[in-house]
Design a protein around this motif. Structure first.
Motif: not given
Length: 281
Positions: A127, A219, A273-281
């Motif tokens: 992160q 983002d 929250g942005c980092h979680r989305k990025e990791k989930g891609k």
């Protein structure tokens, strides 16, 4: 048992509680409370003082409190086994030594933590989220920022020398134990610190009223740091200009700004929250 307020060890405890210069000179600090004791790393504890009320097993209101009490007694025994100085004191002495209105019967001297920005950068997780603080003066604000930072997953907290002492008893209480887990460092030059962050690919944002974009319109990349300024004056212009971008928090009504700790919480959790989305891609 220590029963005298003039005892040299008790005088030393009082000096560590009241004087930042004494804490820094000796590399020690004072913490207290049953929860803080349970979470404190044994390897950092140097002395423990407790009252008779701490030893009592009666009067516990909940099963959770009783379990915590038993764990603290076990930890006290472990510390004794490891040769850490432990001593019971009278209730009167403990009340005088304590920094709280409702003492919980245990306080302890700890060795200060040692971190460096280089180490924090090397050990940062994926992160890579940082909080950089300039001249924060309120101990409760600083402690809350550490606690919030842990919740958001910060890799470290960077502070200017003008910030309040992180080992101030009020700061320690406000961290609720996060002091033991969140890396932190005081830096003489925030400009040099910002330069190191950028050299490691970390984008630096300044919380500023002149921001062109709201904090929730960005983002944030994996590798973000937020500059937060003094409660009354905000960031100095030279410090704010270290940032890659200004961000602002929308205000309704007649407010001009939020509490510094609240602002930090909004920014950190938005980035997380942005980092979680990025990791989930």
């Amino acid at each position: 048992m220590i029963t005298s307020l003039s005892n040299n060890r008790i005088k030393h405890v009082a000096a560590l509680r009241e004087k930042g210069r004494e804490r820094n000179r000796e590399g020690l600090f004072l913490a207290e409370g049953v929860r803080m004791f349970q979470e404190a790393p044994v390897g950092q504890i140097r002395e423990i003082y407790y009252s008779e009320s701490f030893l009592k097993t009666t009067g516990r209101r909940t099963e959770e409190e009783s379990l915590r009490h038993e764990k603290n007694l076990e930890k006290l025994a472990l510390c004794r086994e490891r040769g850490i100085f432990t001593e019971q004191v009278s209730e009167e002495v403990f009340r005088k030594a304590s920094d709280t209105c409702s003492p919980q019967g245990i306080l302890f001297v700890m060795e200060q933590f040692t971190y460096s920005l280089d180490r924090m950068l090397l050990q940062a997780g994926g992160q890579r989220l940082f909080l950089a603080l300039e001249d924060i003066q309120d101990p409760g604000n600083l402690g809350t920022m550490l606690r919030t930072g842990e919740g958001a997953g910060v890799s470290g907290v960077i502070m200017s020398r003008g910030c309040v002492d992180i080992y101030n008893p009020k700061t320690i209480r406000a961290t609720m134990g996060s002091l033991f887990r969140v890396p932190f460092v005081y830096e003489e030059d925030l400009g040099a610190a910002a330069g190191k962050l950028k050299a490691h690919g970390i984008r630096v944002y300044a919380a500023h009223l002149e921001g062109e974009r709201y904090y929730d319109q960005i983002d944030y990349p994996l590798g973000s740091a937020f500059l937060i300024g003094n409660e009354g004056k905000g960031l100095k212009r030279d410090t704010a200009d270290l940032a890659d971008a200004y961000v602002k928090i929308p205000m309704e009504g007649k407010l001009e700004s939020l509490n510094a700790a609240v602002a930090a919480a909004l920014l950190l959790y938005q980035a997380a929250g942005c980092h979680r989305k990025e990791k989930g891609k």
